[in-house]
Design a protein around this motif. Sequence first.
Motif, short mmCIF file in Angstrom:
data_model
loop_
_atom_site.label_atom_id
_atom_site.label_comp_id
_atom_site.label_asym_id
_atom_site.label_seq_id
_atom_site.Cartn_x
_atom_site.Cartn_y
_atom_site.Cartn_z
N LEU A 1 -9.74 4.81 -0.50
CA LEU A 1 -10.15 3.88 0.57
C LEU A 1 -11.36 4.44 1.33
O LEU A 1 -12.28 3.70 1.67
N LEU B 1 0.82 -1.20 0.00
CA LEU B 1 0.00 0.00 0.00
C LEU B 1 0.86 1.25 0.00
O LEU B 1 0.51 2.25 -0.60
N ALA B 2 1.96 1.18 0.71
CA ALA B 2 2.81 2.36 0.85
C ALA B 2 3.54 2.66 -0.44
O ALA B 2 3.97 3.77 -0.68
N ASP C 1 4.26 3.50 -4.29
CA ASP C 1 3.52 4.21 -5.33
C ASP C 1 4.16 3.89 -6.67
O ASP C 1 5.01 3.03 -6.77
N VAL D 1 5.32 7.80 4.84
CA VAL D 1 5.16 6.52 4.16
C VAL D 1 6.29 5.58 4.56
O VAL D 1 6.07 4.41 4.91
N ASP E 1 8.67 10.17 0.85
CA ASP E 1 7.74 10.72 1.82
C ASP E 1 8.03 10.10 3.19
O ASP E 1 8.03 8.88 3.34
N TYR F 1 6.45 6.36 -2.18
CA TYR F 1 5.91 7.63 -2.68
C TYR F 1 6.92 8.75 -2.39
O TYR F 1 7.50 8.81 -1.33
N LEU G 1 -4.66 7.60 -2.40
CA LEU G 1 -5.04 6.27 -1.92
C LEU G 1 -5.99 6.39 -0.74
O LEU G 1 -6.98 5.66 -0.63
N MET H 1 0.91 6.42 3.71
CA MET H 1 -0.12 6.26 2.68
C MET H 1 -0.29 7.57 1.90
O MET H 1 -0.28 8.63 2.48
N THR H 2 -0.45 7.47 0.60
CA THR H 2 -0.60 8.67 -0.21
C THR H 2 -2.01 9.23 -0.09
O THR H 2 -2.96 8.50 0.18
N GLU I 1 5.93 4.40 8.16
CA GLU I 1 4.91 3.37 8.31
C GLU I 1 5.43 2.02 7.86
O GLU I 1 5.27 1.00 8.53
#
Lengths: 302, 104
Positions: free
Chosen positions: B9, A204-205, A207, A268, A265, A213, B5, B1-2, A271
Amino acid sequence: MRGERSLLRIGGTLIGLASRLLPGEIRDERSREWTAELPAILRDPDTRLTAHRVARMLGYAAGAVWGSALAAGGARGRLTAVMAVVVGLFTAEVLTLAVRGVLGAANAPGDWVNYCLIVGGLLYLAELRRVLARWIRQAAKPMEGVRDAVLDYGASFFPSWLLSLLLRAVGAVSSDLPGQAGAPGPPAPVPLLPAASAEQAIGLARDTAGRFYRTRLRPGYQIAEVDEFVARIEATLATGTRPGQAVTAADVQAATFGTRLGGYDEQVVDEALDYYAGALARLAPSPDSMTGPDTDSTDMTR
Amino acid sequence: MTAPLERVLRAFLDDPAAPRYGYDLMKVAGLKSGTLYPMLGRLEDDRLVTSAWETPQQDGQRPRKYYQLTGEGIRVARLELAQVSASRQHAPGRRASPVPGSLG
Protein backbone atom coordinates in the motif's frame (compact mmCIF):
# COMPACT_ATOMS: atom_id res chain seq x y z
CA MET A 1 21.95 -10.84 -23.90
CA ARG A 2 23.49 -14.20 -24.69
CA GLY A 3 21.32 -17.19 -23.82
CA GLU A 4 18.31 -14.99 -23.20
CA ARG A 5 16.05 -17.19 -25.24
CA SER A 6 16.85 -20.38 -23.32
CA LEU A 7 16.64 -18.58 -19.98
CA LEU A 8 13.21 -17.29 -20.92
CA ARG A 9 12.21 -20.82 -21.88
CA ILE A 10 13.15 -22.12 -18.42
CA GLY A 11 11.22 -19.28 -16.80
CA GLY A 12 8.28 -19.93 -19.11
CA THR A 13 8.21 -23.60 -18.11
CA LEU A 14 8.00 -22.64 -14.42
CA ILE A 15 5.27 -20.11 -15.19
CA GLY A 16 3.35 -22.81 -17.05
CA LEU A 17 3.59 -25.07 -14.00
CA ALA A 18 2.52 -22.22 -11.70
CA SER A 19 -0.50 -21.26 -13.76
CA ARG A 20 -1.67 -24.88 -13.96
CA LEU A 21 -2.00 -24.79 -10.16
CA LEU A 22 -4.37 -21.82 -10.35
CA PRO A 23 -8.15 -21.94 -10.77
CA GLY A 24 -9.28 -21.85 -14.41
CA GLU A 25 -10.82 -18.39 -14.43
CA ILE A 26 -7.57 -16.56 -13.65
CA ARG A 27 -5.11 -19.05 -15.17
CA ASP A 28 -4.68 -17.54 -18.64
CA GLU A 29 -4.53 -13.97 -17.45
CA ARG A 30 -1.91 -14.66 -14.78
CA SER A 31 0.11 -16.77 -17.23
CA ARG A 32 0.18 -13.93 -19.78
CA GLU A 33 1.05 -11.38 -17.12
CA TRP A 34 3.90 -13.41 -15.66
CA THR A 35 5.30 -14.37 -19.06
CA ALA A 36 5.41 -10.69 -20.07
CA GLU A 37 7.30 -9.79 -16.88
CA LEU A 38 10.14 -12.27 -17.54
CA PRO A 39 11.92 -10.34 -20.35
CA ALA A 40 11.31 -7.09 -18.48
CA ILE A 41 13.17 -8.49 -15.46
CA LEU A 42 16.02 -9.75 -17.67
CA ARG A 43 16.39 -6.26 -19.18
CA ASP A 44 15.83 -4.35 -15.94
CA PRO A 45 18.08 -1.25 -16.25
CA ASP A 46 18.20 -0.77 -12.45
CA THR A 47 19.98 -4.06 -11.87
CA ARG A 48 23.52 -3.90 -13.20
CA LEU A 49 24.87 -7.44 -12.85
CA THR A 50 23.60 -9.88 -15.48
CA ALA A 51 23.79 -12.77 -13.02
CA HIS A 52 21.66 -10.79 -10.59
CA ARG A 53 19.01 -10.18 -13.24
CA VAL A 54 18.99 -13.86 -14.23
CA ALA A 55 18.65 -14.91 -10.59
CA ARG A 56 15.80 -12.43 -10.12
CA MET A 57 13.99 -13.72 -13.17
CA LEU A 58 14.27 -17.35 -12.08
CA GLY A 59 13.35 -16.40 -8.51
CA TYR A 60 10.30 -14.58 -9.84
CA ALA A 61 9.14 -17.66 -11.76
CA ALA A 62 9.87 -20.00 -8.84
CA GLY A 63 8.01 -17.66 -6.47
CA ALA A 64 5.00 -17.81 -8.77
CA VAL A 65 4.99 -21.62 -8.47
CA TRP A 66 5.33 -21.47 -4.71
CA GLY A 67 2.61 -18.84 -4.34
CA SER A 68 0.20 -20.74 -6.58
CA ALA A 69 0.79 -23.96 -4.63
CA LEU A 70 0.09 -22.24 -1.34
CA ALA A 71 -2.92 -20.40 -2.71
CA ALA A 72 -4.45 -23.81 -3.36
CA GLY A 73 -5.39 -23.95 0.30
CA GLY A 74 -3.37 -21.92 2.77
CA ALA A 75 -2.11 -24.04 5.65
CA ARG A 76 -3.09 -27.17 3.77
CA GLY A 77 -0.79 -26.14 0.91
CA ARG A 78 2.10 -25.66 3.30
CA LEU A 79 1.40 -29.02 4.88
CA THR A 80 1.37 -30.64 1.43
CA ALA A 81 4.75 -29.14 0.63
CA VAL A 82 6.28 -30.48 3.86
CA MET A 83 4.57 -33.84 3.50
CA ALA A 84 5.72 -34.18 -0.11
CA VAL A 85 9.32 -33.65 1.03
CA VAL A 86 8.95 -36.22 3.83
CA VAL A 87 7.29 -38.84 1.62
CA GLY A 88 9.83 -38.11 -1.13
CA LEU A 89 12.80 -38.60 1.23
CA PHE A 90 11.24 -41.78 2.62
CA THR A 91 10.70 -43.14 -0.90
CA ALA A 92 14.29 -42.32 -1.86
CA GLU A 93 15.49 -44.16 1.26
CA VAL A 94 13.40 -47.24 0.44
CA LEU A 95 14.67 -47.22 -3.15
CA THR A 96 18.28 -47.03 -1.92
CA LEU A 97 17.69 -50.01 0.35
CA ALA A 98 16.07 -51.98 -2.47
CA VAL A 99 18.99 -51.26 -4.83
CA ARG A 100 21.39 -52.28 -2.07
CA GLY A 101 19.37 -55.49 -1.73
CA VAL A 102 19.69 -56.21 -5.46
CA LEU A 103 23.45 -55.60 -5.38
CA GLY A 104 23.82 -57.66 -2.22
CA ALA A 105 21.79 -60.53 -3.68
CA ALA A 106 24.03 -60.52 -6.74
CA ASN A 107 27.16 -60.67 -4.57
CA ALA A 108 25.97 -63.07 -1.89
CA PRO A 109 23.05 -65.09 -3.28
CA GLY A 110 22.44 -66.99 -0.05
CA ASP A 111 21.72 -64.01 2.25
CA TRP A 112 17.95 -63.80 2.89
CA VAL A 113 18.16 -60.21 4.23
CA ASN A 114 18.77 -58.93 0.69
CA TYR A 115 15.64 -60.64 -0.62
CA CYS A 116 13.62 -59.11 2.21
CA LEU A 117 14.89 -55.65 1.26
CA ILE A 118 13.93 -56.18 -2.38
CA VAL A 119 10.45 -57.50 -1.57
CA GLY A 120 9.86 -54.75 0.99
CA GLY A 121 10.90 -52.06 -1.47
CA LEU A 122 8.70 -53.45 -4.23
CA LEU A 123 5.71 -53.71 -1.88
CA TYR A 124 6.21 -50.10 -0.77
CA LEU A 125 6.43 -48.83 -4.36
CA ALA A 126 3.36 -50.82 -5.39
CA GLU A 127 1.39 -49.40 -2.45
CA LEU A 128 2.52 -45.83 -3.19
CA ARG A 129 1.57 -46.23 -6.84
CA ARG A 130 -1.83 -47.65 -5.89
CA VAL A 131 -2.65 -44.81 -3.50
CA LEU A 132 -1.50 -42.12 -5.95
CA ALA A 133 -3.46 -43.67 -8.82
CA ARG A 134 -6.61 -44.05 -6.75
CA TRP A 135 -6.63 -40.45 -5.53
CA ILE A 136 -5.81 -39.02 -8.94
CA ARG A 137 -8.59 -41.07 -10.51
CA GLN A 138 -11.08 -39.83 -7.94
CA ALA A 139 -10.11 -36.16 -8.03
CA ALA A 140 -11.65 -33.70 -10.47
CA LYS A 141 -8.26 -32.03 -10.91
CA PRO A 142 -5.06 -34.12 -11.09
CA MET A 143 -2.99 -31.73 -8.94
CA GLU A 144 -5.56 -31.92 -6.15
CA GLY A 145 -5.45 -35.69 -6.42
CA VAL A 146 -1.69 -35.69 -5.94
CA ARG A 147 -2.06 -33.36 -3.00
CA ASP A 148 -4.69 -35.50 -1.30
CA ALA A 149 -2.71 -38.67 -1.98
CA VAL A 150 0.46 -37.25 -0.44
CA LEU A 151 -1.45 -36.03 2.61
CA ASP A 152 -3.33 -39.31 2.99
CA TYR A 153 -0.25 -41.43 2.48
CA GLY A 154 1.78 -39.37 4.91
CA ALA A 155 -0.98 -39.68 7.50
CA SER A 156 -1.16 -43.46 7.12
CA PHE A 157 2.59 -43.98 7.24
CA PHE A 158 3.87 -41.60 9.90
CA PRO A 159 2.86 -41.50 13.59
CA SER A 160 0.46 -38.78 14.64
CA TRP A 161 2.90 -37.15 17.07
CA LEU A 162 5.34 -36.63 14.18
CA LEU A 163 2.57 -35.12 12.08
CA SER A 164 1.50 -32.74 14.82
CA LEU A 165 5.13 -31.64 15.19
CA LEU A 166 5.25 -31.01 11.45
CA LEU A 167 1.96 -29.16 11.57
CA ARG A 168 3.27 -26.91 14.29
CA ALA A 169 6.48 -26.35 12.36
CA VAL A 170 4.61 -25.08 9.30
CA GLY A 171 2.08 -23.10 11.31
CA ALA A 172 -0.86 -25.22 10.22
CA VAL A 173 -3.60 -26.37 12.55
CA SER A 174 -4.27 -30.01 13.32
CA SER A 175 -7.68 -29.85 11.66
CA ASP A 176 -5.85 -29.81 8.33
CA LEU A 177 -5.07 -33.49 8.73
CA PRO A 178 -7.27 -35.66 6.56
CA GLY A 179 -9.39 -38.25 8.32
CA GLN A 180 -8.91 -36.86 11.79
CA ALA A 181 -11.97 -36.97 14.01
CA GLY A 182 -13.75 -33.71 14.82
CA ALA A 183 -11.90 -31.65 12.28
CA PRO A 184 -14.36 -29.33 10.58
CA GLY A 185 -11.73 -26.64 10.07
CA PRO A 186 -12.32 -22.95 10.52
CA PRO A 187 -15.53 -21.76 8.87
CA ALA A 188 -15.06 -20.15 5.50
CA PRO A 189 -15.04 -16.36 5.70
CA VAL A 190 -18.43 -15.13 4.58
CA PRO A 191 -18.72 -11.47 3.66
CA LEU A 192 -22.04 -10.60 5.23
CA LEU A 193 -21.44 -7.09 6.47
CA PRO A 194 -23.87 -4.55 5.10
CA ALA A 195 -21.43 -1.63 5.17
CA ALA A 196 -19.12 -1.74 2.16
CA SER A 197 -16.19 -0.01 3.82
CA ALA A 198 -16.27 -2.28 6.87
CA GLU A 199 -16.38 -5.30 4.60
CA GLN A 200 -13.38 -4.08 2.67
CA ALA A 201 -11.43 -3.28 5.79
CA ILE A 202 -12.02 -6.76 7.16
CA GLY A 203 -11.12 -8.21 3.78
CA LEU A 204 -7.82 -6.37 4.09
CA ALA A 205 -7.19 -7.95 7.45
CA ARG A 206 -7.66 -11.44 6.09
CA ASP A 207 -4.67 -13.31 4.80
CA THR A 208 -4.20 -16.49 2.81
CA ALA A 209 -4.60 -18.92 5.68
CA GLY A 210 -7.68 -19.13 7.86
CA ARG A 211 -9.77 -16.16 8.77
CA PHE A 212 -7.02 -13.82 9.91
CA TYR A 213 -3.28 -13.45 9.54
CA ARG A 214 -1.49 -15.78 11.95
CA THR A 215 1.64 -15.23 13.97
CA ARG A 216 4.54 -17.65 13.77
CA LEU A 217 6.70 -17.32 16.86
CA ARG A 218 4.76 -14.75 18.82
CA PRO A 219 1.67 -15.49 20.86
CA GLY A 220 -1.62 -14.74 19.15
CA TYR A 221 -5.30 -15.17 19.97
CA GLN A 222 -6.73 -18.66 20.24
CA ILE A 223 -8.04 -19.46 16.77
CA ALA A 224 -11.11 -21.43 17.80
CA GLU A 225 -12.23 -18.72 20.23
CA VAL A 226 -11.89 -15.92 17.67
CA ASP A 227 -13.54 -17.99 14.93
CA GLU A 228 -16.49 -18.80 17.14
CA PHE A 229 -16.86 -15.21 18.26
CA VAL A 230 -16.62 -13.79 14.73
CA ALA A 231 -19.09 -16.41 13.50
CA ARG A 232 -21.54 -15.21 16.16
CA ILE A 233 -21.00 -11.58 15.09
CA GLU A 234 -21.54 -12.47 11.45
CA ALA A 235 -24.69 -14.42 12.30
CA THR A 236 -25.97 -11.41 14.21
CA LEU A 237 -25.19 -9.06 11.34
CA ALA A 238 -26.71 -11.38 8.76
CA THR A 239 -29.99 -12.12 10.51
CA GLY A 240 -30.50 -9.06 12.62
CA THR A 241 -30.54 -10.26 16.19
CA ARG A 242 -31.49 -13.74 17.24
CA PRO A 243 -31.89 -14.75 20.90
CA GLY A 244 -28.79 -16.54 22.13
CA GLN A 245 -26.73 -15.49 19.15
CA ALA A 246 -27.00 -11.74 19.44
CA VAL A 247 -23.74 -9.92 19.98
CA THR A 248 -23.64 -6.25 20.85
CA ALA A 249 -20.97 -3.67 20.16
CA ALA A 250 -20.27 -3.61 23.91
CA ASP A 251 -19.69 -7.40 23.85
CA VAL A 252 -17.15 -6.94 21.08
CA GLN A 253 -15.30 -4.28 23.02
CA ALA A 254 -15.26 -6.38 26.18
CA ALA A 255 -14.16 -9.56 24.41
CA THR A 256 -10.93 -11.19 25.52
CA PHE A 257 -9.26 -14.25 24.08
CA GLY A 258 -6.72 -16.75 25.26
CA THR A 259 -3.34 -16.79 23.53
CA ARG A 260 -1.06 -19.42 22.05
CA LEU A 261 1.93 -19.53 19.75
CA GLY A 262 0.85 -19.29 16.15
CA GLY A 263 -2.57 -17.89 16.94
CA TYR A 264 -4.26 -15.05 15.12
CA ASP A 265 -2.31 -11.80 14.96
CA GLU A 266 -3.70 -9.70 17.79
CA GLN A 267 -3.52 -6.36 16.02
CA VAL A 268 -5.28 -7.69 12.93
CA VAL A 269 -8.09 -9.23 14.96
CA ASP A 270 -8.45 -6.09 17.08
CA GLU A 271 -8.74 -3.93 13.98
CA ALA A 272 -11.34 -6.21 12.43
CA LEU A 273 -13.28 -6.28 15.70
CA ASP A 274 -13.31 -2.49 15.76
CA TYR A 275 -15.04 -2.49 12.39
CA TYR A 276 -17.40 -5.24 13.49
CA ALA A 277 -18.26 -3.22 16.60
CA GLY A 278 -19.02 -0.23 14.38
CA ALA A 279 -21.27 -2.32 12.15
CA LEU A 280 -23.05 -3.81 15.18
CA ALA A 281 -23.62 -0.37 16.68
CA ARG A 282 -25.31 0.71 13.44
CA LEU A 283 -27.75 -2.24 13.63
CA ALA A 284 -31.19 -1.42 14.94
CA PRO A 285 -31.38 -2.11 18.68
CA SER A 286 -33.25 -5.28 19.61
CA PRO A 287 -35.11 -6.34 22.78
CA ASP A 288 -32.26 -8.40 24.16
CA SER A 289 -29.51 -5.95 23.29
CA MET A 290 -28.86 -2.56 24.75
CA THR A 291 -31.51 0.13 24.72
CA GLY A 292 -29.65 2.27 22.20
CA PRO A 293 -26.48 2.41 20.17
CA ASP A 294 -24.80 4.53 22.79
CA THR A 295 -21.50 2.72 22.43
CA ASP A 296 -20.48 3.49 18.89
CA SER A 297 -17.03 2.01 19.05
CA THR A 298 -15.59 3.41 15.87
CA ASP A 299 -14.01 6.20 17.85
CA MET A 300 -12.78 3.96 20.60
CA THR A 301 -9.39 4.65 22.07
CA ARG A 302 -6.68 2.06 21.81
CA MET B 1 -2.84 -5.33 8.61
CA THR B 2 0.05 -7.56 7.59
CA ALA B 3 3.51 -6.11 7.01
CA PRO B 4 3.67 -7.13 3.31
CA LEU B 5 0.29 -5.56 2.66
CA GLU B 6 1.42 -2.40 4.41
CA ARG B 7 4.52 -2.18 2.19
CA VAL B 8 2.47 -2.71 -0.97
CA LEU B 9 0.00 0.00 0.00
CA ARG B 10 2.89 2.37 0.78
CA ALA B 11 4.43 1.61 -2.61
CA PHE B 12 1.14 2.41 -4.31
CA LEU B 13 0.64 5.61 -2.31
CA ASP B 14 4.08 6.95 -3.25
CA ASP B 15 2.50 8.03 -6.50
CA PRO B 16 -1.12 6.89 -6.71
CA ALA B 17 -1.46 7.97 -10.33
CA ALA B 18 1.52 5.96 -11.61
CA PRO B 19 0.84 2.59 -13.24
CA ARG B 20 2.71 -0.14 -11.36
CA TYR B 21 3.92 -3.40 -12.85
CA GLY B 22 4.03 -6.46 -10.63
CA TYR B 23 7.82 -6.65 -10.81
CA ASP B 24 8.16 -2.97 -9.84
CA LEU B 25 5.96 -3.51 -6.81
CA MET B 26 8.07 -6.54 -5.84
CA LYS B 27 11.21 -4.42 -6.00
CA VAL B 28 9.79 -1.45 -4.13
CA ALA B 29 7.99 -3.47 -1.46
CA GLY B 30 10.71 -6.12 -1.23
CA LEU B 31 8.30 -9.00 -1.71
CA LYS B 32 8.43 -12.35 -3.49
CA SER B 33 6.14 -12.93 -6.45
CA GLY B 34 4.43 -15.71 -4.51
CA THR B 35 3.36 -13.20 -1.87
CA LEU B 36 2.58 -10.24 -4.09
CA TYR B 37 0.24 -11.72 -6.69
CA PRO B 38 -2.23 -13.41 -4.33
CA MET B 39 -2.35 -10.11 -2.44
CA LEU B 40 -2.98 -8.08 -5.61
CA GLY B 41 -5.71 -10.57 -6.48
CA ARG B 42 -7.43 -10.02 -3.15
CA LEU B 43 -7.10 -6.24 -3.42
CA GLU B 44 -8.62 -6.43 -6.88
CA ASP B 45 -11.48 -8.58 -5.60
CA ASP B 46 -12.12 -5.92 -2.96
CA ARG B 47 -12.07 -3.26 -5.72
CA LEU B 48 -9.28 -1.37 -4.02
CA VAL B 49 -6.93 -1.96 -6.95
CA THR B 50 -7.62 -2.01 -10.66
CA SER B 51 -5.47 -3.51 -13.39
CA ALA B 52 -5.09 -3.00 -17.14
CA TRP B 53 -2.93 -4.23 -20.01
CA GLU B 54 -0.55 -1.74 -21.56
CA THR B 55 -1.02 -1.03 -25.27
CA PRO B 56 1.08 -3.38 -27.44
CA GLN B 57 4.39 -1.86 -28.52
CA GLN B 58 6.06 -2.01 -31.90
CA ASP B 59 9.15 -4.00 -31.02
CA GLY B 60 7.35 -7.28 -30.54
CA GLN B 61 7.31 -7.20 -26.76
CA ARG B 62 4.37 -8.75 -25.00
CA PRO B 63 2.09 -6.23 -23.29
CA ARG B 64 2.56 -6.07 -19.52
CA LYS B 65 -0.18 -5.76 -16.95
CA TYR B 66 -0.15 -2.85 -14.57
CA TYR B 67 -1.97 -2.00 -11.36
CA GLN B 68 -3.32 1.20 -9.83
CA LEU B 69 -5.25 2.02 -6.68
CA THR B 70 -8.89 2.92 -7.26
CA GLY B 71 -10.30 6.07 -5.69
CA GLU B 72 -11.78 3.93 -2.93
CA GLY B 73 -8.44 2.11 -2.67
CA ILE B 74 -6.54 5.35 -2.11
CA ARG B 75 -9.01 6.34 0.60
CA VAL B 76 -8.92 2.96 2.38
CA ALA B 77 -5.13 2.65 2.05
CA ARG B 78 -4.55 6.08 3.60
CA LEU B 79 -6.96 5.27 6.41
CA GLU B 80 -5.39 1.89 7.10
CA LEU B 81 -1.83 3.20 7.04
CA ALA B 82 -2.81 6.07 9.34
CA GLN B 83 -4.34 3.55 11.75
CA VAL B 84 -1.23 1.41 11.67
CA SER B 85 1.09 4.31 12.49
CA ALA B 86 -1.32 5.56 15.16
CA SER B 87 -1.46 2.17 16.86
CA ARG B 88 2.32 1.91 16.69
CA GLN B 89 2.73 5.14 18.64
CA HIS B 90 0.56 3.82 21.44
CA ALA B 91 1.98 0.63 22.86
CA PRO B 92 0.63 -2.88 22.12
CA GLY B 93 -3.05 -3.66 21.55
CA ARG B 94 -5.70 -3.18 24.18
CA ARG B 95 -6.30 -6.90 24.53
CA ALA B 96 -2.64 -7.60 25.14
CA SER B 97 -3.07 -9.61 28.32
CA PRO B 98 -6.44 -11.30 28.09
CA VAL B 99 -8.08 -13.63 30.56
CA PRO B 100 -7.85 -17.09 28.96
CA GLY B 101 -11.11 -18.69 28.01
CA SER B 102 -13.37 -15.74 28.63
CA LEU B 103 -15.33 -14.65 25.64
CA GLY B 104 -17.44 -11.52 25.31
